[in-house]
Design an enzyme around this catalytic site. Structure first.
Site, PDB file in Angstrom:
ATOM      1  N   ARG A 236      30.542  68.274   3.483  1.00 28.77           N
ATOM      2  CA  ARG A 236      29.589  68.810   4.457  1.00 28.77           C
ATOM      3  C   ARG A 236      29.951  70.239   4.833  1.00 28.77           C
ATOM      4  NH1 ARG A 236      25.746  67.827   8.284  1.00 28.77           N
ATOM      5  NH2 ARG A 236      26.101  68.983  10.181  1.00 28.77           N
TER       6      ARG A 236
ATOM      7  N   CYS B 241      25.765  61.195   5.298  1.00 27.48           N
ATOM      8  CA  CYS B 241      26.687  60.294   4.596  1.00 27.48           C
ATOM      9  C   CYS B 241      26.737  59.041   5.481  1.00 27.48           C
ATOM     10  CB  CYS B 241      28.057  60.919   4.452  1.00 27.48           C
ATOM     11  SG  CYS B 241      28.808  61.224   6.040  1.00 27.48           S
TER      12      CYS B 241
ATOM     13  N   PRO C  31      22.107  66.136  10.640  1.00 26.40           N
ATOM     14  CA  PRO C  31      21.222  67.290  10.473  1.00 26.40           C
ATOM     15  C   PRO C  31      21.973  68.612  10.674  1.00 26.40           C
ATOM     16  CG  PRO C  31      20.869  66.247  12.591  1.00 26.40           C
ATOM     17  CD  PRO C  31      21.817  65.369  11.860  1.00 26.40           C
TER      18      PRO C  31
ATOM     19  N   ASP D 155      20.077  71.286  12.080  1.00 25.37           N
ATOM     20  CA  ASP D 155      19.080  72.057  12.832  1.00 25.37           C
ATOM     21  C   ASP D 155      19.728  73.090  13.755  1.00 25.37           C
ATOM     22  OD1 ASP D 155      19.992  69.626  14.042  1.00 25.37           O
ATOM     23  OD2 ASP D 155      18.597  69.945  15.675  1.00 25.37           O
ATOM     24  N   LEU D 156      20.848  72.745  14.376  1.00 27.65           N
ATOM     25  CA  LEU D 156      21.497  73.694  15.305  1.00 27.65           C
ATOM     26  C   LEU D 156      22.017  74.913  14.559  1.00 27.65           C
ATOM     27  CD1 LEU D 156      23.494  71.164  17.538  1.00 27.65           C
ATOM     28  CD2 LEU D 156      21.304  72.263  18.040  1.00 27.65           C
TER      29      LEU D 156
ATOM     30  N   ASP E 100      37.014  61.137  14.946  1.00 27.45           N
ATOM     31  CA  ASP E 100      37.689  60.945  13.653  1.00 27.45           C
ATOM     32  C   ASP E 100      38.834  59.943  13.741  1.00 27.45           C
ATOM     33  OD1 ASP E 100      37.299  64.385  12.493  1.00 27.45           O
ATOM     34  OD2 ASP E 100      35.929  62.687  12.592  1.00 27.45           O
TER      35      ASP E 100
ATOM     36  N   ILE F 253      29.434  60.219  19.210  1.00 26.11           N
ATOM     37  CA  ILE F 253      29.199  61.437  18.418  1.00 26.11           C
ATOM     38  C   ILE F 253      28.295  61.177  17.217  1.00 26.11           C
ATOM     39  CG2 ILE F 253      30.315  63.306  17.135  1.00 26.11           C
ATOM     40  CD1 ILE F 253      31.016  63.338  20.107  1.00 26.11           C
TER      41      ILE F 253
HETATM   42  C1  EPZ Z   1      33.097  68.264  12.239  1.00 29.30           C
HETATM   43  O1  EPZ Z   1      31.887  67.834  11.615  1.00 29.30           O
HETATM   44  C2  EPZ Z   1      34.230  67.645  11.445  1.00 29.30           C
HETATM   45  N1  EPZ Z   1      34.198  68.125  10.061  1.00 29.30           N
HETATM   46  C3  EPZ Z   1      34.096  66.120  11.467  1.00 29.30           C
HETATM   47  O2  EPZ Z   1      35.238  65.572  10.793  1.00 29.30           O
HETATM   48  C4  EPZ Z   1      34.129  65.648  12.922  1.00 29.30           C
HETATM   49  O3  EPZ Z   1      33.910  64.257  12.955  1.00 29.30           O
HETATM   50  C5  EPZ Z   1      33.012  66.359  13.715  1.00 29.30           C
HETATM   51  O4  EPZ Z   1      33.173  67.796  13.598  1.00 29.30           O
HETATM   52  C6  EPZ Z   1      33.038  66.005  15.198  1.00 29.30           C
HETATM   53  O5  EPZ Z   1      34.276  66.352  15.743  1.00 29.30           O
HETATM   54  C7  EPZ Z   1      34.771  69.314   9.766  1.00 29.30           C
HETATM   55  O6  EPZ Z   1      35.288  70.016  10.626  1.00 29.30           O
HETATM   56  C8  EPZ Z   1      34.751  69.725   8.322  1.00 29.30           C
HETATM   57  P1  EPZ Z   1      29.222  68.212  14.595  1.00 29.30           P
HETATM   58  P2  EPZ Z   1      30.470  68.501  12.042  1.00 29.30           P
HETATM   59  O7  EPZ Z   1      28.321  69.282  14.119  1.00 29.30           O
HETATM   60  O8  EPZ Z   1      30.651  69.947  12.258  1.00 29.30           O
HETATM   61  C9  EPZ Z   1      24.979  66.264  15.400  1.00 29.30           C
HETATM   62  C10 EPZ Z   1      36.364  64.318   9.158  1.00 29.30           C
HETATM   63  O9  EPZ Z   1      36.501  63.101   8.964  1.00 29.30           O
HETATM   64  N2  EPZ Z   1      24.432  67.542  14.911  1.00 29.30           N
HETATM   65  O10 EPZ Z   1      30.045  68.429  15.818  1.00 29.30           O
HETATM   66  O11 EPZ Z   1      29.457  68.054  11.070  1.00 29.30           O
HETATM   67  C11 EPZ Z   1      25.586  65.450  14.250  1.00 29.30           C
HETATM   68  O12 EPZ Z   1      24.581  64.702  13.592  1.00 29.30           O
HETATM   69  C12 EPZ Z   1      35.004  64.869   9.558  1.00 29.30           C
HETATM   70  O13 EPZ Z   1      37.286  65.176   9.052  1.00 29.30           O
HETATM   71  C13 EPZ Z   1      23.056  67.779  15.016  1.00 29.30           C
HETATM   72  O14 EPZ Z   1      22.300  66.954  15.528  1.00 29.30           O
HETATM   73  O15 EPZ Z   1      30.226  67.763  13.431  1.00 29.30           O
HETATM   74  C14 EPZ Z   1      26.590  64.572  14.934  1.00 29.30           C
HETATM   75  O16 EPZ Z   1      25.931  63.429  15.444  1.00 29.30           O
HETATM   76  C15 EPZ Z   1      33.952  63.758   9.699  1.00 29.30           C
HETATM   77  N3  EPZ Z   1      22.556  68.957  14.543  1.00 29.30           N
HETATM   78  C16 EPZ Z   1      27.077  65.436  16.098  1.00 29.30           C
HETATM   79  O17 EPZ Z   1      26.110  66.488  16.259  1.00 29.30           O
HETATM   80  C17 EPZ Z   1      23.357  69.906  13.972  1.00 29.30           C
HETATM   81  O18 EPZ Z   1      22.844  70.973  13.568  1.00 29.30           O
HETATM   82  C18 EPZ Z   1      28.440  66.050  15.837  1.00 29.30           C
HETATM   83  O19 EPZ Z   1      28.331  66.884  14.734  1.00 29.30           O
HETATM   84  C19 EPZ Z   1      24.745  69.645  13.867  1.00 29.30           C
HETATM   85  C20 EPZ Z   1      25.263  68.462  14.338  1.00 29.30           C
END
Ligand code: EPZ
Length: 414
Positions: free
Chosen positions: A89, A113, A119, A121-122, A302, A324
């Site tokens: 991702r 996944c 998404p 979108d942000l 995580d 989350i």
């Molecule tokens: C990061 O993912 C980490 N990955 C994830 O670790 C971690 O679980 C996550 O942050 C939360 O701490 C990396 O740093 C590479 P988010 P990320 O954007 O950036 C929603 C691991 O196992 N969301 O904070 O994808 C999303 O669907 C991985 O090491 C939107 O709705 O996490 C989720 O429900 C897994 N729109 C929530 O926010 C967006 O544009 C958190 O996502 C972006 C996210």
């Protein structure tokens, strides 16, 4: 992976460099027309995949011992190939970095996944606010920006990736960018430190917002990568789930306060010894009534699955709420095959501890679920075989060797 469980772990192990800190930093390397060095860089699949992306874009990448060097003097490309990007991702982070360096980017939609639809979108909204034109068509994102403009951006949710993408775009944008309600994970602070070491003007304001004054000339640098707090938490739980006694070197305790507090409440004894932490899981344990995942500094999502494996063999009942991701309980169904008493309802899972799991054939479908099943296997009576264990090499550099050195009986089945 095959594990013969029941061996209490003992000994000392060093914690690797942080996966979730190094991935945005590697994308950030393309913003500097020179060399960036990263000490303690973990040799994990996500790093290898990202270095492949950097080379495709025109960078030179090489290892100097455990230091990874990236020379981004010549970045020619702007298209991220789907066959690599679809593996992880974090390829979405090249959106902000490429817009900052070459003014355009084309990358596949990272897609979802097992954790949910994930998404972006942000990310896209923020890039548009900074002046990029975005098109999404047949699973691909195309973005272009003559010159990115600094903006005040307020995130409706403190998304880690979106915050990182805005930082990557803002470093080369014209003027000041302010990020409100951004993520505060240690990995965000580390990305800011990486850029400050290169001469960027990034400050944390009194009100918690982050300000980035773009356009500063960046210089060569050498960054000391922090230890991986999720690997550290996983190893803490490995000591506890085997009723062992382990010393963890390079332990990032200050980034795991909520996890350490929860484990202390459970009766697991821990003692700081300089930069090391000694964890003694030999005594009785009791489950906390409730655990809720939350953005930092709350309980990290995580470590939710690894904690579920530990709670499965901890006296008492705990309700885990996953706030989350919309579906991060897949592992519960695999743990049930090993005797775990877990009831999943929507975003909540009730775990009632039993004295010990029993070995079985189970399947991992993502990185932290694989780690949880590994912990369960270390505890279980008999043999546990984990299909899909390959996911674990995405984030854990030497977990098999580390656990073997601590007395576990594990082997990889080719
Ligand atoms: C990061 O993912 C980490 N990955 C994830 O670790 C971690 O679980 C996550 O942050 C939360 O701490 C990396 O740093 C590479 P988010 P990320 O954007 O950036 C929603 C691991 O196992 N969301 O904070 O994808 C999303 O669907 C991985 O090491 C939107 O709705 O996490 C989720 O429900 C897994 N729109 C929530 O926010 C967006 O544009 C958190 O996502 C972006 C996210």
């Amino acid at each position: 992976m095959e594990i013969c469980g029941g061996k209490p772990l003992s000994g000392r192990v060093e914690i690797q460099g942080s996966k979730n800190a190094v991935l945005p930093i590697l994308a950030g390397c393309i913003l500097h027309r020179g060399i960036s060095r990263i000490n303690h860089c973990p040799r994990i699949r996500d790093v290898f995949d990202t270095t492949e992306l950097l080379e495709i874009l025109g960078c030179q990448v090489w290892w100097e011992g455990n230091c990874l060097a990236v020379d981004a003097s010549r970045v020619r490309g702007w298209q991220i190939p789907i066959q690599i990007a679809s593996r992880m991702r974090s390829s979405i982070l090249f959106l902000g970095a490429l817009l900052g360096r070459v003014g355009k980017a084309q990358l596949p939609y990272p897609g979802g996944c097992v954790l949910g639809d994930r998404p972006v979108d942000l990310h896209l909204q923020a890039m548009e606010e900074m002046g990029a034109g975005i098109e999404e068509e047949n699973g691909r994102i195309r973005a272009e920006a003559e010159e990115l403009q600094g903006r005040e951006i307020t995130l409706r949710f403190p998304s880690v990736g979106a915050t990182e993408n805005i930082i990557l775009a803002a470093v080369c944008a014209r003027g000041m960018t302010i990020i409100r309600n951004g993520a505060r994970e240690p990995e965000i602070e580390e990305l800011c430190s990486f850029f400050r070491e290169k001469g960027a003007d990034i400050r944390r304001q009194e009100d918690g917002s982050l300000s980035i004054r773009g356009g500063k000339e960046l210089t060569d640098s050498r960054h000391d990568l922090a230890a991986d707090r999720i690997v550290a938490g996983t190893y803490l739980m490995a000591a506890a789930v085997t009723n062992g006694c382990v010393t963890l070197g390079r332990m990032p305790s200050e980034h795991l306060k909520e996890v350490l507090h929860t484990m202390k409440q459970m009766g697991i004894r821990m003692e700081k010894m300089g930069k090391d932490l000694k964890v003694d899981g030999r005594g009785p344990r009791r489950a906390p009534e409730r655990i809720e995942t939350a953005p930092y500094p709350g309980f990290p999502t995580d470590l939710q699955s690894p904690m579920m494996a530990l709670l499965a063999v901890t006296e008492g009942t705990c309700c885990i709420r996953e706030n989350i991701f919309e579906s991060r309980f897949e592992t519960a169904f695999q743990l049930q095959k090993m005797g775990a008493k877990i009831e999943v309802k929507g975003r909540e899972a009730r775990v009632t501890g039993i004295p010990r799991l029993y070995g079985n054939w189970v399947e991992a479908r993502e990185l932290r679920g694989a780690a949880a099943l590994f912990l369960a296997g270390l505890n279980a009576a008999g043999i546990t075989q984990i299909k899909g264990f390959g996911y674990i090499s995405r984030g854990y550099e030497t977990i098999c060797e580390d656990m073997k050195n601590l007395g576990a009986q594990v082997r990889i089945i080719e």
